[in-house]
Design a protein around this motif. Structure first.
Motif, PDB file in Angstrom:
ATOM      1  N   LEU A 154       0.856  -1.188   0.000  1.00 14.56           N
ATOM      2  CA  LEU A 154       0.000   0.000   0.000  1.00 14.56           C
ATOM      3  C   LEU A 154       0.891   1.237   0.000  1.00 14.56           C
ATOM      4  O   LEU A 154       1.683   1.437   0.941  1.00 14.56           O
ATOM      5  N   PRO A 155       0.818   2.066  -1.023  1.00  8.32           N
ATOM      6  CA  PRO A 155       1.610   3.291  -1.019  1.00  8.32           C
ATOM      7  C   PRO A 155       1.332   4.109   0.231  1.00  8.32           C
ATOM      8  O   PRO A 155       0.215   4.082   0.755  1.00  8.32           O
ATOM      9  N   ILE A 156       2.311   4.794   0.710  1.00  9.66           N
ATOM     10  CA  ILE A 156       2.316   5.648   1.906  1.00  9.66           C
ATOM     11  C   ILE A 156       2.235   4.862   3.213  1.00  9.66           C
ATOM     12  O   ILE A 156       2.106   5.450   4.281  1.00  9.66           O
ATOM     13  N   ALA A 157       2.338   3.533   3.156  1.00  9.14           N
ATOM     14  CA  ALA A 157       2.226   2.739   4.384  1.00  9.14           C
ATOM     15  C   ALA A 157       3.501   1.960   4.695  1.00  9.14           C
ATOM     16  O   ALA A 157       3.450   0.951   5.390  1.00  9.14           O
ATOM     17  N   SER A 158       4.651   2.424   4.220  1.00  8.74           N
ATOM     18  CA  SER A 158       5.880   1.649   4.401  1.00  8.74           C
ATOM     19  C   SER A 158       6.206   1.425   5.875  1.00  8.74           C
ATOM     20  O   SER A 158       6.559   0.312   6.287  1.00  8.74           O
ATOM     21  N   LEU A 159       6.083   2.458   6.684  1.00 11.68           N
ATOM     22  CA  LEU A 159       6.426   2.344   8.102  1.00 11.68           C
ATOM     23  C   LEU A 159       5.392   1.508   8.853  1.00 11.68           C
ATOM     24  O   LEU A 159       5.735   0.578   9.586  1.00 11.68           O
ATOM     25  N   TYR A 160       4.135   1.848   8.654  1.00 10.10           N
ATOM     26  CA  TYR A 160       3.057   1.105   9.317  1.00 10.10           C
ATOM     27  C   TYR A 160       3.106  -0.374   8.947  1.00 10.10           C
ATOM     28  O   TYR A 160       3.042  -1.244   9.822  1.00 10.10           O
ATOM     29  N   SER A 161       3.248  -0.669   7.669  1.00 14.80           N
ATOM     30  CA  SER A 161       3.245  -2.052   7.209  1.00 14.80           C
ATOM     31  C   SER A 161       4.420  -2.832   7.780  1.00 14.80           C
ATOM     32  O   SER A 161       4.284  -4.017   8.125  1.00 14.80           O
ATOM     33  N   ALA A 162       5.568  -2.186   7.878  1.00 12.87           N
ATOM     34  CA  ALA A 162       6.744  -2.874   8.417  1.00 12.87           C
ATOM     35  C   ALA A 162       6.535  -3.266   9.872  1.00 12.87           C
ATOM     36  O   ALA A 162       6.920  -4.371  10.291  1.00 12.87           O
ATOM     37  N   THR A 163       5.929  -2.393  10.656  1.00 10.22           N
ATOM     38  CA  THR A 163       5.688  -2.736  12.064  1.00 10.22           C
ATOM     39  C   THR A 163       4.673  -3.867  12.176  1.00 10.22           C
ATOM     40  O   THR A 163       4.784  -4.728  13.062  1.00 10.22           O
ATOM     41  N   LYS A 164       3.691  -3.894  11.290  1.00  9.49           N
ATOM     42  CA  LYS A 164       2.684  -4.947  11.342  1.00  9.49           C
ATOM     43  C   LYS A 164       3.248  -6.277  10.854  1.00  9.49           C
ATOM     44  O   LYS A 164       2.883  -7.347  11.359  1.00  9.49           O
ATOM     45  N   ALA A 165       4.142  -6.231   9.874  1.00  2.78           N
ATOM     46  CA  ALA A 165       4.820  -7.461   9.453  1.00  2.78           C
ATOM     47  C   ALA A 165       5.665  -8.015  10.595  1.00  2.78           C
ATOM     48  O   ALA A 165       5.757  -9.235  10.788  1.00  2.78           O
ATOM     49  N   ALA A 166       6.272  -7.131  11.365  1.00  7.17           N
ATOM     50  CA  ALA A 166       7.096  -7.564  12.494  1.00  7.17           C
ATOM     51  C   ALA A 166       6.267  -8.318  13.530  1.00  7.17           C
ATOM     52  O   ALA A 166       6.686  -9.380  14.017  1.00  7.17           O
ATOM     53  N   VAL A 167       5.073  -7.811  13.857  1.00 10.93           N
ATOM     54  CA  VAL A 167       4.289  -8.485  14.898  1.00 10.93           C
ATOM     55  C   VAL A 167       3.649  -9.768  14.379  1.00 10.93           C
ATOM     56  O   VAL A 167       3.411 -10.704  15.156  1.00 10.93           O
ATOM     57  N   GLN A 168       3.388  -9.836  13.075  1.00 13.52           N
ATOM     58  CA  GLN A 168       2.872 -11.095  12.540  1.00 13.52           C
ATOM     59  C   GLN A 168       3.955 -12.166  12.574  1.00 13.52           C
ATOM     60  O   GLN A 168       3.697 -13.335  12.899  1.00 13.52           O
ATOM     61  N   SER A 169       5.196 -11.776  12.279  1.00 13.50           N
ATOM     62  CA  SER A 169       6.314 -12.694  12.414  1.00 13.50           C
ATOM     63  C   SER A 169       6.481 -13.117  13.869  1.00 13.50           C
ATOM     64  O   SER A 169       6.760 -14.281  14.172  1.00 13.50           O
TER      65      SER A 169
END
Length: 256
Positions: A154-169
């Motif tokens: 999702l454009p403009i969501a690089s930071l948010y998406s990275a934190t959410k990928a971290a918690v899913q991992s």
């Protein structure tokens, strides 16, 4: 056992429980018999949420404990767990929900933006779970609130998406680590959900465009996410572990 008894005698902690999905999950687990602990940073909003939950239905009064705590503050988390230990003795369910959203082009993200998002969305989740470990019953369930954005760019969501990928991992790895104790760890990835955070992040004239991306043709509700969390937290999901449940109306998997 009926749904309104699934959590009878259980103790559930919901971080960020003053509005949106956190509040909906607290209300759902309360309706199904749990004692619930809700947290929030703002005392006024926390008091209002607790008052509303106390009046949520027959028998709800007295089964709600509201504790002011910032999920990104380790001293606050220590104090929270001390309160839970002293008042309730254990935890059967943890919904690590507290989070924040910072959106914008990657070129515009500041170090302060980065530190704040990581502090709340990743550090807060990590240490909430770590500090809850001594209180967890042997058949406890942990559910982490992730996001559909970890599955689709999702454009403009690089930071948010990275934190959410971290918690899913984190959910996957903790499922492996805590499995021998009988503790299950899963995550939910909500899509577009009508919450105060969504309304604050998405301009009114863009909501229709978001809705049009969803195969189900509408924006989701916090109560629909609450149903998914209640399933994962319950004995109905006793053999579901290390999974991510996408609750998005088909946003990720289908072309609208």
């Amino acid at each position: 056992m009926t749904n309104d008894e699934r959590f009878a005698g259980k103790v559930a902690l919901i971080t960020g429980g003053t509005s949106g999905m956190g509040l909906a999950v607290a209300r759902r687990l309360l309706a199904e018999g749990a004692r619930v602990v809700v947290t929030g940073r703002d005392q006024g909003r926390l008091d209002a949420a607790a008052k509303g939950l106390d009046g949520a239905g027959p028998g709800a009064d007295g089964r709600v404990l509201a504790v002011r705590a910032d999920a990104g503050s380790l001293p606050d988390l220590d104090a929270l767990m001390d309160t839970v230990r002293d008042r309730l003795g254990r935890l059967d369910v943890v919904f690590a929900n507290a989070g924040t959203g910072t959106f914008g082009p990657a070129a515009d993200i500041t170090e302060a933006d980065f530190d704040h998002s990581v502090n709340v969305n990743f550090k807060g989740v990590y240490f909430t779970i770590q500090k809850a470990l001594p209180l967890l019953a042997d058949d406890a369930s942990i559910v982490i609130n992730a996001s559909w954005t970890l599955h689709r760019g999702l454009p403009i969501a690089s930071l948010y998406s990275a934190t959410k990928a971290a918690v899913q991992s984190l959910a996957r790895t903790l499922a492996a680590e805590l499995g021998p104790r009988g503790v299950r760890v899963n995550s939910v990835s909500p899509g577009y959900i009508d919450t105060p955070m969504f309304r604050g992040a998405v301009p009114a004239d863009e909501v229709e465009g978001n809705r049009a991306q969803v195969a189900s043709g509408r924006i989701g509700t916090p109560e629909e996410v609450a149903g998914a969390v209640a399933f994962l937290a319950s004995a109905d999901a006793a053999y579901v572990n290390g999974q991510d449940l996408i609750v998005d109306g088909g946003l990720v998997a289908a072309v609208a």
